[in-house]
Design an enzyme around this catalytic site. Structure first.
Site: not given
Lengths: 326, 428, 381
Positions: C278, C282, C291
Site C-alpha cells: 500500500r 490507509h 508506523y
C-alpha cells in the site's frame, strides 16, 4: 485545572487508571503504535509497554471475547472498537457473554470489562462511521452504558467505567473528540456516580433530555428559549443504561413537559423508554405528551444530507414549541 | 477573470490548524490543477497541498512559519475564466463576484471524514409560519371528551362532568380554565356518574380542614337548635325602599344585609351568644366586639369569611363589606386574616331553597343562625289569611354557654326585628 | 505502432534459483511466492506457471493500471482540497487487481472490498461513482448486475460470505461462472472470513479469495495480524492456497487464471494471496510516518507494478509517444472526472425513504411527509 479536548481527557483518564492499577490493559485495532485512529491511546504504548497496550488483529469479536478471558484471569481490559458501525461482529460476545456471565454463574464469573466505542454522526464520513447503535444494547440487562458530553465528564466516566465491576460500554461522541475543549480537574478522584444524570441547566417550563453529542444542541436550544422568554431545564443523562430515573422524574414533575433528543432513529430508541416510563410515573404532572426529536427511521444517510437527519437546534425548538402549546 | 482562494482544508488528520512550512510556488507563477503549492505541517506530519485551481498565482496569503486555522485562505489564484464553473456549493451560495473556494467544509478534527458541518445554533429562518411538527389532529371518530390527564384529574376532584363542559382549549380540548369555570357555576358535586360504580375523591385542603372543624365542634359542644317562622314582609318592604335610596345607589342590597344588622342588635342584647368556651381555663369568654362570619359555599369547599366589628359599621359599609366578601369567597381569594376571629356566624340556606336546618357551630363560637328561603306563605294577619313574605330562622347554640332562655331570647329578638324593623329603634 | 501479440522475454533465471526478493514483510514460512516478471521487468521461468497474456493484452492492462493510478492520485488531491471526505488510495495495488480481473470473463462476478478502483475501471465503472461515495453524495449505487461488480464493502470482510453465497448460487444454476472476492490481509482475521472459507470449501463453491496483502491493516503489520500466512491457512480450510508477487501482473494473471479454470471445472475454491504494498496511507486520514519507515517505503517503490510493466513495454519496443499519449489521456480523464465530481449534488434526504423497504410502511410515509413539510418551511430550501 487544565483545558483539554475530550480526546485528551479520555487519554488522561485511561492513563491515570493504568497508573493506579497494573491490571488495567487495553486492546484494540491500531491503538498501540498508531495511538488509535482518533489518537485516544496516543503515547500509552510508549508509557506502559506493548504488554498492556495491545494492537489486536482485525477482529471485534476477538477483541471483546479475549477481553472477557483476560478479565477472568484478573485483568481489567479496556477494549477499543474502532467505529460504531463495526461493533456488530462483537455483538454475540457482548450480548450472550459479557452481559450474562454474572447472571449465569450467580456471581462466580463476572465481566469487569470496558468497551470504548466512538459513536454519533455529523462528522462528514462514509457508511458505518456515524452511527448511534445504543438502542441495540440498552435493552440488554447486565450491561452498563455511559456517554460523556464534556471533557470533564469523559475524564471521570472512563475511570469510573474501569472501576466498575460490571461490563460498561462507553459511547464516546466522536464529533466532540477534538472540537470540544473544557476544564478538567486531573486531580479530582472520580466521584463514583456512574449512573447519575446531571441537570446541566435549571429551568421551569420544559425539560430537555439528551446525552452525548445532543447535550450541547439542547443547551443551545435552551439559550434561544431564554432569549424568547421561556425557561428550559436541560438534563444530561450520562448513563443510558441504567437511567437515573430519580433525576428525570424530579425534573418531569417540576416542569410538566419533556422533550427528548437523540441521533439514533426514533423507533424503539432511548427516547421511547423515557416517554413510556415518565408518562407511567408522572402522568398527572404532565401538561403535554413526551415529545422526541430524533434521527429519522432510515439507515444513516450519505454525509451530504446528514444534517437533515441529525436533530438540529431548530428542530428541537420546533418540538419545544409544540410541547409548550399544549 | 475570477480570483480563486484555496482555503486550508481538513486533511483528515485531526487537525484544526497547520503551519506553513514552505511555499512551492511564487507570485506570478502559472500553475496547473494539482500542482503542489505549499508544504504544511500538521500536528502529526508534513503534507503537500495540491492546487485546486489552474491559473496565475496572484498572492501567497500566509507567510512561512505562521500557523493558521482550517478554513484560512492560503493562496489566491487568478484563473482567467468567468464565474467558477462546475463548482457544487451548498444550496443558497449563489454566484458571487469573488467566487469562494469550492466548499471546503468547516472542518473539525475528527480523523475521519470532513468533520461536522457548522450547525446553526439558533432557529432557522422560515418561509412559512406554523409548526410543521404539529401532532396529527384528533380523529373524527373520537367519542371521548378531549382533555389532558391533569385536567381530567381536576375535573374529577371538583366533581365536574367533562361531557357537560364546553371546550375552549387548543385542538378542541377542555382546558383547566374550562373545568374551574364549570365547577364554580355548578357550585359543587353534580352527582352524575358517567359509569356505574364508585368514584373516589381525595380529601385534601379546605374540605379536609372543614371536616376536622365540624367534627371538633359537633362532638365537643352540645348543640341545641331552635327555630321560628317569621313574617318578614316589612323587612322586604324596607329593602325595596333602600334600593331606591341614593345612599345605596351603588351597592347591592340583599336581605343578608338586614339580617346582619339584626344579628348585631340581637347580640348586643344577648351577649351570651357572642362568647366562646375556654376549656383550659374553665371560662366563658364574652366578647364586646362583634365579628360576624358568613358561611359561603365555594368551589373549594365551605369557607366562613368574617366581617370584623360589623356592629360598628354603617348599614352602607356593611352592605359593601358583604358584597366584597361574597365576591372574594366565590373567587376563592378570601384573605386568611378574614377567615379567623369570628364571634357569630350566619349561614344562608335559603339560597338552596331550604327553610331550616340544624347548623353546626363554628368551633369556638356560641351560636350560628341559619336563614331559610324567603317565600310567600299563607299567614294570619289580623284574623285573615294572607300571603306574606315568610322565612324560618333556625339557630344552633352551645348549651354549655347558652341556656334555653337565653337562646330563645336571642332568637325571638331576631324574629321581632325582622318582623318589625321599626322595633330596632326600641331594642338597639 | 505495429501491434504484436508475441513478445520476447528477457529471461533472468529460473524460479528456483531466482531469489524471492519480497523479503520485506514476507515471513520465512517456506511458502513460495510465484513470480514471472521481476521488478526490473525481466522474465522468470516457473515450473508450473507461464505468462498467459499477449503483448497487446499486457499493453491494455497497463493502460488500465495507469489510468487507475491517475484517478487515484486525483482522488487524493481532491481530498486535500477539501472536496472529498476521504480517499482510500489503491496506489501500488494495480497489478494485483488488474492481473486478477483480466483472468476472468467479463460476466464473472467480482465482490470488491473498498480499494478496488482499478478493477472497477476495468469493468467499465465510471470512477465518479466511487468518488461520489467519498464525497458523501450517496453510498454505492452502481448497477451490480450489469457490471458484474459488487458494491464497495466497508465492513471489513463481510463481502466474503456474500461472495461465497453467490458462488453457491452459481453451482445451483449449474452455470459456467466463477466468482472473485477481494479482501485484505487484515480482513483475514475477521471471524466471518473464516466462515466464508469454510462454507466455500464445504459447498465446493466456485469462488476465488483474492487476498491483496498490502502489508498493513491501517497501522498493523502482518506480524501483528496473523502467524499463519493467508496462503498457508487455505489448506487448513481444505482448499489450495497460492502466494504470488502481487506487483507482477503476469504472475497474478496466471495464478488466478489457473484458479478460475479449476473452479469452472468443478474443482472448488482457491485462496490467492497477492503480496503487494500500500504505497499510500490507509486513507487520507491516516499518517503512515507513525508506523513505517521511509526505507521500507523506498524499497517497495523499487517494486512498483507500473514501473516494471513500463520497463517491459519499452523493452518490447513501445515508443515514448505511447507513454506521453497515455499521460495526456490520463490527465484528460482526470480533469473530466474532477469536473463531474465537483458538480455532483446529492438527492434530498426525503428521496431516501424510497429505499428503506420495498414498500414504505404507513409510519415511514407519515414521517416522510413531516420531513418534507419541515424542510419546505425553511428559507433557502
Amino acid at each position: 485545572m487544565v483545558q483539554l479536548s475530550m480526546a485528551k481527557a479520555i487519554t488522561a483518564g485511561l492513563s491515570r487508571a493504568m497508573d493506579r492499577n497494573d491490571k488495567v490493559v487495553t486492546i484494540g485495532q491500531d491503538i498501540g503504535k498508531l495511538g488509535g485512529v482518533f489518537r485516544i491511546t496516543d503515547g500509552l504504548q510508549e508509557r506502559f509497554g506493548a504488554r498492556r497496550v495491545m494492537d489486536s488483529p482485525l477482529a471485534e469479536a476477538g477483541i471483546v471475547g479475549t477481553a472477557l478471558g483476560m478479565a477472568q484471569r484478573g485483568y481489567v481490559p479496556v477494549c477499543e472498537i474502532q467505529f460504531d458501525g463495526f461493533v456488530f461482529p462483537a455483538f454475540d460476545q457482548i450480548i450472550n457473554q459479557a452481559s450474562r456471565l454474572r447472571f449465569r454463574s450467580r456471581g462466580q464469573v463476572t465481566a469487569p470489562i470496558v468497551i470504548r466505542l466512538p459513536y454519533g454522526g455529523n462528522v462528514g464520513s462514509i457508511e458505518h462511521h456515524g452511527e448511534s447503535p445504543e438502542a441495540y444494547f440498552t435493552p440488554t440487562p447486565g450491561l452498563r452504558i455511559v456517554t460523556p458530553s464534556t471533557p470533564a465528564d469523559a475524564y471521570e466516566l472512563i475511570q469510573q467505567a474501569i472501576d466498575s465491576p460490571d461490563p460498561v460500554i462507553v459511547l464516546e461522541p466522536k464529533r466532540l473528540y477534538h472540537s470540544l475543549k473544557g476544564e478538567v480537574d486531573l486531580d479530582a478522584p472520580p466521584s463514583g456516580e456512574l449512573d447519575r444524570a446531571r441537570v446541566v441547566r435549571l429551568g421551569s417550563e420544559v425539560t430537555l433530555i439528551g446525552y452525548g453529542p445532543m447535550v450541547s444542541t439542547l443547551l443551545s436550544a435552551a439559550k434561544v428559549l431564554a432569549d424568547e422568554g421561556h425557561s428550559a431545564e436541560v438534563v444530561d443523562l450520562r448513563s443510558i443504561a441504567p437511567i437515573d430515573w430519580a433525576t428525570v422524574e424530579t425534573s418531569a414533575r417540576k416542569t410538566g413537559r419533556i422533550v427528548v433528543a437523540h441521533e439514533a432513529p426514533r423507533t424503539s430508541g432511548v427516547g421511547a423508554e423515557l416517554a413510556a416510563r415518565t408518562q407511567e410515573r408522572c402522568f398527572y404532572a404532565l401538561e403535554a405528551p413526551v415529545l422526541r426529536v430524533t434521527g429519522l427511521d432510515m439507515p444513516y444517510p450519505p454525509s451530504r444530507v446528514e444534517t437533515d437527519y441529525v436533530p438540529s437546534v431548530d428542530r428541537v425548538l420546533q418540538t419545544v414549541d409544540r410541547a409548550l402549546a399544549y | 477573470m475570477a480570483l480563486q482562494h484555496y482555503r486550508l482544508p481538513d486533511v483528515g488528520e485531526g487537525l484544526t490548524e497547520a503551519t506553513v512550512l514552505a511555499w512551492l510556488v511564487a507570485e506570478g507563477d502559472r500553475i496547473a490543477v494539482n500542482d503542489p503549492v505549499v508544504e504544511i505541517e500538521t500536528a502529526k506530519s508534513v503534507v503537500e497541498l495540491p492546487s485546486p485551481y489552474a491559473g496565475v498565482v496572484s498572492g501567497l496569503l500566509v507567510p512561512v512559519g505562521q500557523t493558521v486555522e482550517v478554513g484560512t485562505a492560503l493562496i489566491a489564484v487568478e484563473d482567467g475564466v468567468g464565474a467558477e464553473v462546475a463548482v457544487a456549493n451548498e444550496a443558497g451560495a449563489g454566484a458571487e463576484p469573488e467566487a469562494e473556494a469550492p466548499e471546503a467544509p468547516a472542518s473539525q478534527a475528527t480523523l475521519v471524514g470532513t468533520g461536522p458541518r457548522e450547525l446553526k445554533q439558533t432557529r432557522l429562518p422560515r418561509k412559512t409560519a406554523g409548526n410543521t411538527l404539529a401532532a396529527a389532529p384528533p380523529s373524527e371518530v373520537d367519542v371521548r371528551t378531549l382533555a389532558k390527564p391533569s385536567v381530567r384529574k381536576l375535573a374529577r376532584d371538583l366533581g365536574v362532568d367533562l361531557a357537560a363542559v364546553t371546550p375552549t382549549g387548543p385542538d378542541g380540548t377542555i382546558s383547566q380554565d374550562d373545568v374551574t369555570a364549570a365547577a364554580t357555576q355548578h357550585g359543587g358535586w353534580t352527582g352524575f356518574l358517567a359509569e356505574r360504580g364508585e368514584t373516589r375523591i381525595d380529601v385534601t385542603g379546605i374540605r379536609r380542614a372543614t371536616a376536622r372543624a365540624m367534627v371538633e365542634s359537633a362532638f365537643t359542644a352540645p348543640h341545641v337548635t331552635e327555630w321560628t317562622d317569621v313574617d318578614v314582609t316589612r323587612t322586604m318592604e324596607l329593602l325595596e325602599r333602600m334600593k331606591t335610596m341614593r345612599m345605596f345607589r351603588d351597592v347591592r342590597i340583599t336581605p343578608t344585609v338586614l339580617v346582619a344588622r339584626a344579628v348585631c342588635v340581637a347580640l348586643r342584647r344577648n351577649p351570651e351568644l357572642n362568647s366562646s368556651w375556654d376549656e383550659k381555663n374553665s371560662q366563658i369568654v364574652r366578647k364586646s366586639y362583634i365579628n360576624v362570619g358568613f358561611a359561603a359555599d365555594t368551589p373549594r369547599g365551605l369557607v366562613v369569611p368574617v366581617i370584623h366589628d360589623a356592629d360598628a359599621m354603617s348599614t352602607y359599609d356593611l352592605a359593601v363589606a358583604i358584597n366584597e366578601l361574597t365576591r372574594t369567597a366565590r373567587e376563592g381569594k378570601t384573605q386568611p386574616a378574614n377567615l379567623v376571629g369570628g364571634t357569630f356566624t350566619i349561614t344562608n340556606i335559603g339560597v338552596f331553597g331550604i327553610d331550616a336546618g340544624t347548623p353546626i357551630l363554628v368551633p369556638g363560637q356560641a351560636g350560628i343562625l341559619a336563614v331559610g328561603q324567603i317565600t310567600r306563605r299563607p299567614w294570619v294577619v289580623e284574623d285573615r289569611v294572607e300571603p306574606r313574605w315568610v322565612t324560618t330562622l333556625a339557630m344552633s347554640f352551645d348549651h354549655r354557654m347558652v341556656d334555653g332562655a337565653e337562646g330563645s331570647a336571642f332568637l325571638s329578638d331576631m324574629a321581632e326585628i325582622l318582623r318589625d324593623p321599626g322595633s330596632t329603634l326600641i331594642l338597639a | 505502432m505495429t501491434s504484436t501479440n508475441a513478445w520476447t522475454p528477457r529471461i533472468v533465471g529460473d524460479a528456483s534459483e531466482h531469489p524471492d526478493d519480497l523479503a520485506t514483510g514476507t515471513p520465512a514460512d517456506g511458502i513460495e511466492t510465484v513470480q514471472l516478471l521481476d521488478a526490473e521487468g525481466g522474465a522468470v521461468r516457473h515450473p508450473t506457471y507461464s505468462p498467459q497474456l499477449s503483448a497487446d493484452e499486457v499493453r491494455d492492462a497497463y493502460r488500465t493500471m495507469f489510468l487507475a493510478r491517475r484517478i487515484d492520485v486525483e482522488g487524493t488531491n481532491l481530498q486535500r482540497q477539501g472536496q472529498l471526505a476521504l480517499w482510500a488510495p489503491a496506489k501500488g495495488q494495480e497489478a494485483a487487481q488488474i492481473g486478477a480481473i483480466t483472468a476472468l470473463r467479463p460476466t464473472d462476478m467480482v465482490y470488491p472490498s473498498y480499494r478496488e478502483l482499478a478493477m472497477a475501471m476495468h469493468r467499465g465503472l465510471d470512477p465518479v461513482a466511487i468518488l461520489q461515495i467519498m464525497r458523501g453524495i450517496s453510498h454505492a449505487t452502481w448497477d451490480v448486475d450489469a457490471l458484474h461488480f459488487g458494491l464497495f464493502a466497508f465492513v471489513v470482510g463481510a463481502q466474503t460470505l456474500q461472495a461465497t453465497g453467490y458462488a453457491m448460487g452459481v453451482t445451483l444454476d449449474g452455470a459456467d461462472e466463477v466468482v472473485l472476492v477481494c479482501l485484505g490481509d487484515g480482513a483475514t482475521s475477521e471471524g466471518h472470513v473464516s466462515e466464508a472459507l469454510n462454507f466455500a470449501a464445504v459447498f465446493n463453491a466456485p469462488v476465488i479469495f483474492l487476498v491483496q496483502n498490502n502489508q498493513y491493516a491501517i497501522s498493523v503489520p502482518n506480524s501483528a495480524q496473523f502467524r499463519g500466512a493467508p496462503a498457508a491457512r487455505a489448506a487448513g480450510f481444505g482448499m489450495p492456497g497460492v502466494r504470488v508477487d502481487g506487483n507482477d501482473l503476469l504472475a497474478v494473471h496466471s495464478v488466478v487464471a489457473e484458479a478460475a479454470a479449476r473452479a469452472r471445472a468443478g474443482g472448488g475454491p482457491t485462496l490467492v494471496e497477492a503480496m503487494t504494498y500500500r504505497i499510500g496511507a490507509h486513507t487520507t486520514a491516516d499518517d503512515p510516518t507513525r508506523y513505517r519507515s521511509r526505507e521500507e517505503e523506498e524499497s517497495w517503490a523499487g517494486r512498483d507494478p507500473l514501473v516494471r510493466i513500463e520497463r517491459w513495454l519499452r523493452e518490447q519496443g513501445t515508443p515514448d509517444s505511447y507513454f506521453s499519449d497515455l499521460a495526456a489521456e490520463g490527465d484528460e480523464l482526470a480533469t473530466d472526472v474532477r469536473a463531474r465530481v465537483l458538480a455532483l449534488t446529492p438527492d434530498g434526504i426525503t428521496e431516501l425513504y424510497d429505499y428503506v423497504l420495498a414498500e414504505p410502511s404507513a409510519a415511514l410515509v407519515e414521517e416522510r411527509e413531516q420531513v418534507i413539510a419541515y424542510l419546505a418551511s425553511l428559507e433557502g430550501r
